[in-house]
Scaffold this motif. Sequence first.
Motif, PDB file in Angstrom:
ATOM      1  N   ARG A 108     -11.356 -57.676 -19.782  1.00 47.65           N
ATOM      2  CA  ARG A 108     -12.550 -56.835 -19.857  1.00 47.65           C
ATOM      3  C   ARG A 108     -12.489 -55.720 -18.827  1.00 47.65           C
ATOM      4  N   ALA A 109     -12.005 -56.036 -17.623  1.00 49.92           N
ATOM      5  CA  ALA A 109     -11.943 -55.038 -16.548  1.00 49.92           C
ATOM      6  C   ALA A 109     -10.766 -54.089 -16.711  1.00 49.92           C
ATOM      7  N   GLY A 110      -9.762 -54.516 -17.495  1.00 42.61           N
ATOM      8  CA  GLY A 110      -8.558 -53.711 -17.634  1.00 42.61           C
ATOM      9  C   GLY A 110      -7.703 -53.724 -16.383  1.00 42.61           C
ATOM     10  N   ARG A 111      -7.880 -54.739 -15.570  1.00 42.80           N
ATOM     11  CA  ARG A 111      -7.133 -54.870 -14.307  1.00 42.80           C
ATOM     12  C   ARG A 111      -7.273 -56.315 -13.837  1.00 42.80           C
ATOM     13  N   GLN A 112      -6.629 -56.643 -12.717  1.00 42.28           N
ATOM     14  CA  GLN A 112      -6.771 -57.983 -12.159  1.00 42.28           C
ATOM     15  C   GLN A 112      -8.034 -58.022 -11.301  1.00 42.28           C
ATOM     16  N   GLN A 113      -9.157 -58.236 -11.945  1.00 39.89           N
ATOM     17  CA  GLN A 113     -10.417 -58.332 -11.208  1.00 39.89           C
ATOM     18  C   GLN A 113     -10.538 -59.691 -10.518  1.00 39.89           C
ATOM     19  N   VAL A 114     -10.072 -60.753 -11.187  1.00 38.66           N
ATOM     20  CA  VAL A 114     -10.054 -62.085 -10.570  1.00 38.66           C
ATOM     21  C   VAL A 114      -8.771 -62.202  -9.757  1.00 38.66           C
ATOM     22  N   VAL A 115      -8.917 -62.312  -8.442  1.00 43.41           N
ATOM     23  CA  VAL A 115      -7.729 -62.334  -7.577  1.00 43.41           C
ATOM     24  C   VAL A 115      -7.315 -63.744  -7.178  1.00 43.41           C
ATOM     25  N   ALA A 116      -8.226 -64.716  -7.277  1.00 38.41           N
ATOM     26  CA  ALA A 116      -7.871 -66.086  -6.887  1.00 38.41           C
ATOM     27  C   ALA A 116      -8.814 -67.087  -7.530  1.00 38.41           C
ATOM     28  N   LEU A 117      -8.305 -68.303  -7.715  1.00 38.21           N
ATOM     29  CA  LEU A 117      -9.109 -69.459  -8.115  1.00 38.21           C
ATOM     30  C   LEU A 117      -8.964 -70.515  -7.042  1.00 38.21           C
ATOM     31  N   GLU A 118     -10.100 -70.993  -6.535  1.00 38.44           N
ATOM     32  CA  GLU A 118     -10.104 -72.066  -5.546  1.00 38.44           C
ATOM     33  C   GLU A 118     -10.233 -73.409  -6.267  1.00 38.44           C
ATOM     34  N   LEU A 119      -9.223 -74.253  -6.066  1.00 35.05           N
ATOM     35  CA  LEU A 119      -9.187 -75.597  -6.633  1.00 35.05           C
ATOM     36  C   LEU A 119      -9.529 -76.612  -5.557  1.00 35.05           C
ATOM     37  N   GLN A 120     -10.120 -77.742  -5.950  1.00 33.04           N
ATOM     38  CA  GLN A 120     -10.450 -78.809  -5.007  1.00 33.04           C
ATOM     39  C   GLN A 120      -9.817 -80.112  -5.490  1.00 33.04           C
ATOM     40  N   SER A 121      -9.446 -80.986  -4.534  1.00 35.46           N
ATOM     41  CA  SER A 121      -8.656 -82.168  -4.893  1.00 35.46           C
ATOM     42  C   SER A 121      -9.481 -83.232  -5.629  1.00 35.46           C
ATOM     43  N   SER A 122     -10.615 -83.630  -5.130  1.00 35.94           N
ATOM     44  CA  SER A 122     -11.571 -84.486  -5.841  1.00 35.94           C
ATOM     45  C   SER A 122     -10.979 -85.783  -6.392  1.00 35.94           C
ATOM     46  N   PRO A 123     -10.703 -86.767  -5.524  1.00 41.12           N
ATOM     47  CA  PRO A 123     -10.204 -88.078  -5.975  1.00 41.12           C
ATOM     48  C   PRO A 123     -11.338 -88.983  -6.459  1.00 41.12           C
ATOM     49  N   ASN A 124     -10.996 -90.218  -6.811  1.00 42.22           N
ATOM     50  CA  ASN A 124     -12.033 -91.207  -7.103  1.00 42.22           C
ATOM     51  C   ASN A 124     -12.964 -91.354  -5.905  1.00 42.22           C
ATOM     52  N   ARG A 125     -14.196 -91.715  -6.175  1.00 37.76           N
ATOM     53  CA  ARG A 125     -15.126 -91.993  -5.080  1.00 37.76           C
ATOM     54  C   ARG A 125     -14.632 -93.221  -4.312  1.00 37.76           C
ATOM     55  N   GLN A 126     -14.751 -93.162  -2.985  1.00 40.82           N
ATOM     56  CA  GLN A 126     -14.337 -94.282  -2.130  1.00 40.82           C
ATOM     57  C   GLN A 126     -12.888 -94.696  -2.399  1.00 40.82           C
ATOM     58  N   GLU A 127     -12.031 -93.708  -2.615  1.00 37.17           N
ATOM     59  CA  GLU A 127     -10.614 -93.961  -2.898  1.00 37.17           C
ATOM     60  C   GLU A 127      -9.972 -94.748  -1.760  1.00 37.17           C
ATOM     61  N   LYS A 128      -9.281 -95.826  -2.101  1.00 37.27           N
ATOM     62  CA  LYS A 128      -8.623 -96.669  -1.095  1.00 37.27           C
ATOM     63  C   LYS A 128      -7.128 -96.374  -0.958  1.00 37.27           C
ATOM     64  N   ASP A 129      -6.543 -95.788  -1.984  1.00 36.09           N
ATOM     65  CA  ASP A 129      -5.097 -95.555  -1.998  1.00 36.09           C
ATOM     66  C   ASP A 129      -4.840 -94.047  -1.979  1.00 36.09           C
ATOM     67  N   HIS A 136      -9.163 -71.015 -16.652  1.00 38.27           N
ATOM     68  CA  HIS A 136      -7.974 -70.208 -16.955  1.00 38.27           C
ATOM     69  C   HIS A 136      -8.294 -69.194 -18.057  1.00 38.27           C
ATOM     70  N   ASP A 137      -8.972 -69.649 -19.103  1.00 36.39           N
ATOM     71  CA  ASP A 137      -9.323 -68.751 -20.204  1.00 36.39           C
ATOM     72  C   ASP A 137     -10.312 -67.687 -19.746  1.00 36.39           C
ATOM     73  N   ASN A 138     -11.247 -68.070 -18.865  1.00 35.76           N
ATOM     74  CA  ASN A 138     -12.241 -67.107 -18.381  1.00 35.76           C
ATOM     75  C   ASN A 138     -11.593 -66.062 -17.480  1.00 35.76           C
ATOM     76  N   VAL A 139     -10.596 -66.468 -16.686  1.00 36.88           N
ATOM     77  CA  VAL A 139      -9.870 -65.502 -15.854  1.00 36.88           C
ATOM     78  C   VAL A 139      -9.259 -64.415 -16.737  1.00 36.88           C
ATOM     79  N   LYS A 140      -8.614 -64.832 -17.811  1.00 35.31           N
ATOM     80  CA  LYS A 140      -7.980 -63.857 -18.706  1.00 35.31           C
ATOM     81  C   LYS A 140      -9.024 -62.951 -19.352  1.00 35.31           C
ATOM     82  N   ARG A 141     -10.126 -63.536 -19.822  1.00 34.01           N
ATOM     83  CA  ARG A 141     -11.178 -62.734 -20.447  1.00 34.01           C
ATOM     84  C   ARG A 141     -11.731 -61.702 -19.473  1.00 34.01           C
ATOM     85  N   THR A 142     -11.977 -62.135 -18.245  1.00 29.18           N
ATOM     86  CA  THR A 142     -12.565 -61.238 -17.249  1.00 29.18           C
ATOM     87  C   THR A 142     -11.604 -60.114 -16.891  1.00 29.18           C
ATOM     88  N   ASN A 143     -10.348 -60.447 -16.689  1.00 30.46           N
ATOM     89  CA  ASN A 143      -9.355 -59.418 -16.377  1.00 30.46           C
ATOM     90  C   ASN A 143      -9.166 -58.452 -17.547  1.00 30.46           C
TER      91      ASN A 143
END
Length: 330
Positions: A117-138, A108-115
């Motif tokens: 620096r560019a003086g515009r919305q250079q970062v258009v999206a952030l891709e998030l991943q769910s990433s549960p516990n390994r071998q999640e049973k529930d 989040h902080d890097n998105v703001k820094r990059t934008n």
Amino acid sequence: MENTTPGFIIGAYPCAPSFHQLEREKEVQFWDRLAELPLIRGLEQPCLDDLHPYGDDFLLKQIPNHWQLVLTAVMGTMQRRGSGRDFGLAARNEEERQAAMDYIRSIHDNVKRTNDRAGRQQVVALELQSSPNRQEKDSAAARQTFIASLEDIAGWHWECDLVIEHCDALTGPMPRKGFLTLEDEIIAAQAINRHFGDTLTLAINWGRSAIEGHNNHLPLQQVKQCQQAGLLSALMFSGTASQGAYGEWEDTHAPFAPFDGSHYVCHESLMTLDSARQLFNQAPLAELKYAGIKLLSTSAQESVEQRIAIIKDGINALALSSGLITTPIR
């Protein structure tokens, strides 16, 4: 949600010489050559401590000013999970979930820094991943944990869109990442959007969906599933293979299988021009926030030109399959 900017988002970093720790001179040559290619809208770039192994300044000076950036948390997530940790936004290990939240806060902080620096919305999206516990049973509990993480994240002020990238689920026949199911991610996105408006959308990555189903059909099914939920915003194409240098059903970003006009030969690749065309017929390019490729050069011995050829083939494959061009760019 419509994309009015021509061209594609390129996950170039797995083809870059720096991916194989090669000398800086080759890295500069690679980015110079990449900037010459047509139909590039911008980059998909991992956000680790910096946006590039040589630092943010290096990358941002190398690329054309008009290029946009899509940041992804996947590489940082997998690096931390590589040591056996349950690190992730859906991890029920609270210490590891909080560590993942801290990581997203740093992005989040890097998105703001990059934008800024560019003086515009250079970062258009952030891709998030769910990433549960390994071998999640529930899965229901992991989904609720993911929702709790997303509720906090959505409340931050973001200068880019937030996109959940679906990765192969733990329920698949041979999980590689083993994250949440698409159904759980759709429920999570819908829960957040009820409270925050249209905050979250979903991206389908062809290779990761194919790996999940061990077939070429699941990517299209999952595109339709996201559309039915009103959440599809992006398509990324990284391939998988049946055997050879890219492994068997591995998440190794195999290039496209050979097609008329292609230069880089990967006969074992399961990602074809027809498979990309199926997705674009279902989800036209103009209706997406972005579409792109993430392809890997497997050998440290490959030249800069060979690395660029992989990306050029990928651009041609997407442009042909989406109807943007009718003959390959030479």
